[in-house]
Write an enzyme that holds these catalytic residues in place. Sequence first.
Site, PDB file in Angstrom:
ATOM      1  N   LYS A 107      -9.037  -1.412   4.604  1.00  0.00           N
ATOM      2  CA  LYS A 107      -8.626  -0.075   4.189  1.00  0.00           C
ATOM      3  C   LYS A 107      -8.541   0.859   5.391  1.00  0.00           C
ATOM      4  O   LYS A 107      -8.975   0.544   6.495  1.00  0.00           O
ATOM      5  CB  LYS A 107      -9.589   0.480   3.142  1.00  0.00           C
ATOM      6  CG  LYS A 107      -9.629  -0.339   1.863  1.00  0.00           C
ATOM      7  CD  LYS A 107      -8.254  -0.574   1.241  1.00  0.00           C
ATOM      8  CE  LYS A 107      -7.735   0.630   0.507  1.00  0.00           C
ATOM      9  NZ  LYS A 107      -6.448   0.343  -0.192  1.00  0.00           N
ATOM     10  N   HIS A 126      -1.643   2.951   5.047  1.00  0.00           N
ATOM     11  CA  HIS A 126      -1.056   3.846   4.038  1.00  0.00           C
ATOM     12  C   HIS A 126      -0.444   5.101   4.659  1.00  0.00           C
ATOM     13  O   HIS A 126      -0.746   6.219   4.255  1.00  0.00           O
ATOM     14  CB  HIS A 126      -2.103   4.239   2.978  1.00  0.00           C
ATOM     15  CG  HIS A 126      -2.702   3.062   2.285  1.00  0.00           C
ATOM     16  ND1 HIS A 126      -1.964   2.200   1.500  1.00  0.00           N
ATOM     17  CD2 HIS A 126      -3.970   2.563   2.277  1.00  0.00           C
ATOM     18  CE1 HIS A 126      -2.748   1.244   1.032  1.00  0.00           C
ATOM     19  NE2 HIS A 126      -3.957   1.431   1.491  1.00  0.00           N
TER      20      HIS A 126
END
Length: 375
Positions: free
Chosen positions: A78, A96
């Site tokens: 992440k 992201h």
Amino acid sequence: MGSNKIWLRAETKPAEARSALTPTTCKALIDAGYEVTVERSTQRIFDDDEFAKVGAPLVEEGSWVKDAPKDAYILGLKELPEDDFPLEHVHISFAHCYKEQAGWEKVLSRWPRGGGVLLDLEFLTDDAGRRVAAFGFSAGYAGAALAVKNWAWQLTHPEGEPLAGEKPYANQDLLIQSVKESLQAGQKQSGKSPKILVIGALGRCGKGAVQLAKDVGIPESDIIQWDMEETKKGGPFKEIVEDADIFVNCIYLSSKIPHFVNVESLSTPSRRLSVICDVSADTTNPNNPIPVYNITTTFDKPTVPVTLPNGTQGTPLSVISIDHLPSLLPRESSEMFSEALMPSLLQLKDRENARVWKQAEDLFNQKVATLPQTA
């Protein structure tokens, strides 16, 4: 450019127990001549000792910032904790920040400012354009599990109390058992099995959602599988609202498409739908085809209620929009992902001649070129 040093950083996102490397894949890299350093972690599903036993030196959590050699690949899953210092290493992770998500400029600009590179795991593809490693199946599986639990919870808690928090499960069997117990309680209240509609049912994520439904005993006749053929006419779709109890969205959003549902379509008195699980969780994406919520939920608070116009009749409606669903099954999802990533990791020594990594770096450079001057 290539290097044989890989530094597995500890994940910092709350409840994130997955790992980009498992003890098995770590050993395979060491056997292939890689120097793998592993940061200690209290939340990783694999014990630190499991990595030590296969020969990986253990270092303190977060120590990559000061101690990792300049030529080490910093491997994680992440995104990094929010910070501003420039990044000088080559990072391999899901950042992201390539689809103009909220704050993407701040995240992406850290690499060019420090002379580092981002090789984003989401965009590693094979010769046919398919992702080399993805958590899709696990995400769909976990999302459908929580959706079924939420459907049952709403029936057994009619006063409107939101679904209780969830912790990662040690293995898949325990999750199935837990969902079956919830399902039985819900069926006892309603006298029927929930109808579950999955969009993107032919992809990895959708297949995971469908498999969970089968594994917990939902009849195939109550599992509605949609893909591009069924959605090509464009939404909003009244079938989602009026024919299903649970809607699981598993599409990969790459461009603007008509809404699947919206506040207007959900305001009909014929609504049957009570649970939406947006596995795609494109919460801040301006093209989100489910524009009825605006927060990413968490395992501590898995649902967010949908606000419908005053006077709207019908059952409560809530959304699950957790963006790291596979961490509900950290062991299985890590093993599946890491195994799929291995052939690419084994090419890192010779990265400049490996198509998958060259393409990832080219994409990074393209995205950096779109950064505003102020970033």
